[in-house]
Each structure stands twice: as C-alpha cells, then as structure tokens.
Design an enzyme around this catalytic site. Structure first.
Site, short mmCIF file in Angstrom:
data_model
loop_
_atom_site.label_atom_id
_atom_site.label_comp_id
_atom_site.label_asym_id
_atom_site.label_seq_id
_atom_site.Cartn_x
_atom_site.Cartn_y
_atom_site.Cartn_z
N ARG A 202 0.49 -1.43 -0.20
CA ARG A 202 0.39 0.02 0.24
C ARG A 202 0.82 1.22 0.04
O ARG A 202 1.01 2.40 0.66
CB ARG A 202 -0.95 0.26 1.09
N SER A 251 -11.00 -0.19 2.58
CA SER A 251 -10.26 -0.45 3.24
C SER A 251 -9.83 0.55 4.40
O SER A 251 -9.54 1.71 4.23
CB SER A 251 -9.26 -1.55 3.15
N GLU A 321 -5.00 2.06 5.87
CA GLU A 321 -4.63 2.22 4.78
C GLU A 321 -5.27 3.69 4.00
O GLU A 321 -4.51 3.95 3.45
CB GLU A 321 -5.69 0.74 4.48
#
Length: 334
Positions: A202, A251, A321
């Site tokens: 990420r 998310s 995230e």
C-alpha cells in the site's frame, strides 16, 4: 461558479443551476453541466434541517421532468452506487475518463515489450492518464482481451491514486503491472521506470512534491471470455463480502503480516460500532460507513476505538490504509 459557467457558456457546454424553494427559503440546489443532450450531475446540495422531506430527491424528480424541454435526453448521475441512482436510473453506460492511447501506438509498443516484462509472453504496453477511474479501465481492457487488471475491478479511485497506494486485491497489486510512471514537478515532466521506485504494501516511493500524471501498464493478451470470467468472480466475491450501496472510503486499516485487519476487527467485536454518524459495517469490519452525515471527527473517533480494541485483544497496532487530510490521528505525532 454558476455565474462563471454561464459567462463562459459555449454552444455545446453550459452550466445549469436548478433550485427548490419552500416559499422564500432555498432548501435544495443542484449545479450541473450540460454538454449537448447530456446533463451531468455535478454539485447537489440541500438544507440538512429539511432532510426528512428529501428535498434533494424532490428537486431531482423535477429536473428529470424538466430536462426534455431543455434539450437534455440523458442525465448522467456520475460515479458511485448511491441508492437514489438505482431508483432513478433506467440504464447504465460505460464511460472511460482520462486518456488511453490509440490502438496503433499501444500495439506498436507491444511488439517491443521485453520478454521479462511483468506479464511475460504476448504483452501490450498501455499508457493511461492518471485520472482514469481504475474500475472503468479494468472493464475496458477486459473487453479488449487484456489480462492483468482483473483484481482492480472494484477498487475505487483513479489510476494515479492506485499507483501512489500500490492498490491491490485478490493477491495482485499495481506493482505487478506498472512499467513506468509519469511524474510532474515544477517545470519538469518525466517518466520514472517502475524499477526505480520502491514498491511496498500500500505504498510507492513517488518522489515527494511530485504528481503522477500518467502510467504505462504491461498487460497480457488473453481470451476475452477468460478475462471477463475472472472479473465476474472477483466482483461476486466483493458483493458477498463487502458493503454495497453505502458511503465508505474502502479499507480502513492495512492488513498486518499474515493476518487480516477485517478478521481482527470482527473478532474484537467491532461490527456495528457507532461514533456519531459513522459506523463499522456489519458486513465487513474493516469498512466504516457514513450512515448519518458523519463528520471527520466521528470517523477519527471510530478509527481510534477500532485500533484500541484490536490492541487490547491481540496486542497488535493496526496502521491506517486511508490517508487523512486536514485532521490528525490521535496516535500520530506531528
């Protein structure tokens, strides 16, 4: 903005402002753009004190009734899966935003693709603008019989954002298909090979202070039916395991090594937890739902509670995230 749009109106593009009044009180407004026969939804707003009367929906119905008389044959609701779009829409048309090179350039590039390219074999180098919506691009290349972006079929956001986040799903991520990233800095515009960037879970080390403006992807030729079958399978999984038709930013926390943030949050009993107008989804515990005009403070408060609950039960500190702008996360030192 409406006055400037009207002042700059051209024959094929103009701004349209629709308003709904209760006596002298303005209770809803909708700023739109009309391009030929298409009326594009842009900035709807309503008085929150009148929300129980659904003034936005009342105004939208009036717009639909009035539109044909104004030369509009289609009303574009834009991206998103809001409930009202499903109630009012009677058709769906795939629209690709951003830029995609014409067939000749990307086919020529395919002929010179290196044998050790990310996909190997018979590959195509495709250049797309950073603003291109990732799910739309996934659907478009599937129609062309190009494989590699099936995993991105339901990841919200743009191609540029997906590069910065190294977005991924179903065991794949952007680093597996990106071969070069075009970055803009004051006075310069250049291509960075993907191999010169550091790709992590990420994250991608795009130079600080620069902006991603385009991306080159290496995709593999495959049967159209095969690519579409994989996309359908991933989409079905998302429909069954993630919230639909609700306002969410995807998310909330990153998955820790060897585990799932959703599983940890669920085991900690977070599903259905509420802070103000924000709630943890009952479908997937790593999703926060804006169910009642949640504020940024509501979301941050809920994220803090979620993180603390997992730490108390498992001794793990989850990392966000989602990127936060304009507010601070209590556990991040500035």
């Amino acid at each position: 903005p409406a006055r400037r749009l009207h002042a700059a109106a051209q024959e094929d593009l103009t701004g349209v402002l629709a308003c709904l009044y209760d006596g002298d009180d303005l209770i809803a407004a909708h700023l739109m753009l009309q391009a030929g026969p298409v009326l594009h939804s842009w900035m709807p707003a309503h008085d929150p004190a009148r929300a129980k009367g659904s003034p936005g929906l009342v105004l939208l119905r009036a717009i639909l009734l009035q539109a044909p008389g104004e030369g509009a044959a289609l009303l574009d609701f834009g991206k998103g899966t809001d409930d009202y779009k499903g109630r009012f829409a009677n058709d769906a048309i795939e629209v690709g935003a951003g830029s995609v090179q014409s067939a000749a350039p990307w086919r020529a590039a395919a002929a010179t693709a290196p044998a050790d390219s990310p996909q190997g074999g018979d590959t195509v180098i495709l250049e797309v603008g950073a603003a291109t919506p990732l799910p739309k691009l996934s659907a478009l290349v599937a129609d062309w019989g190009l494989s590699g972006l099936e995993f991105a079929c339901a990841i919200p956001g743009s191609v540029g954002g997906a590069v910065l986040m190294n977005a991924g799903a179903h065991g794949a991520e952007m680093s597996s298909v990106v071969v070069a990233v075009q970055v803009a800095e004051p006075g310069t515009l250049r291509w960075e090979p993907a191999t010169s960037l550091e790709w992590r879970y990420r994250s991608c080390s795009v130079p600080p202070g620069s902006a991603v403006t385009a991306v080159r992807l290496c995709l593999a030729r495959d049967q159209v039916s095969t690519v579409k079958s994989r996309r359908r399978r991933y989409l079905q999984w998302r429909r069954e395991n993630q919230p639909r038709g609700q306002r969410t930013f995807g998310s909330t926390f990153k998955n820790p090594p060897g585990d799932s943030a959703g599983r940890l949050l669920d085991a900690a009993g977070l599903k259905g937890s509420i802070r103000g107008g924000a709630a943890v989804s009952r479908v997937h515990a790593n999703f926060i739902i804006n169910y009642a005009d949640a504020t940024a403070a509501d979301v941050v408060s809920l994220m803090t509670m979620m993180r603390e609950a997992v730490y108390i039960k498992f001794g793990l500190l989850l990392e966000p995230e989602v990127h936060v702008l304009g507010v601070s996360l209590p556990w991040v030192r500035t």
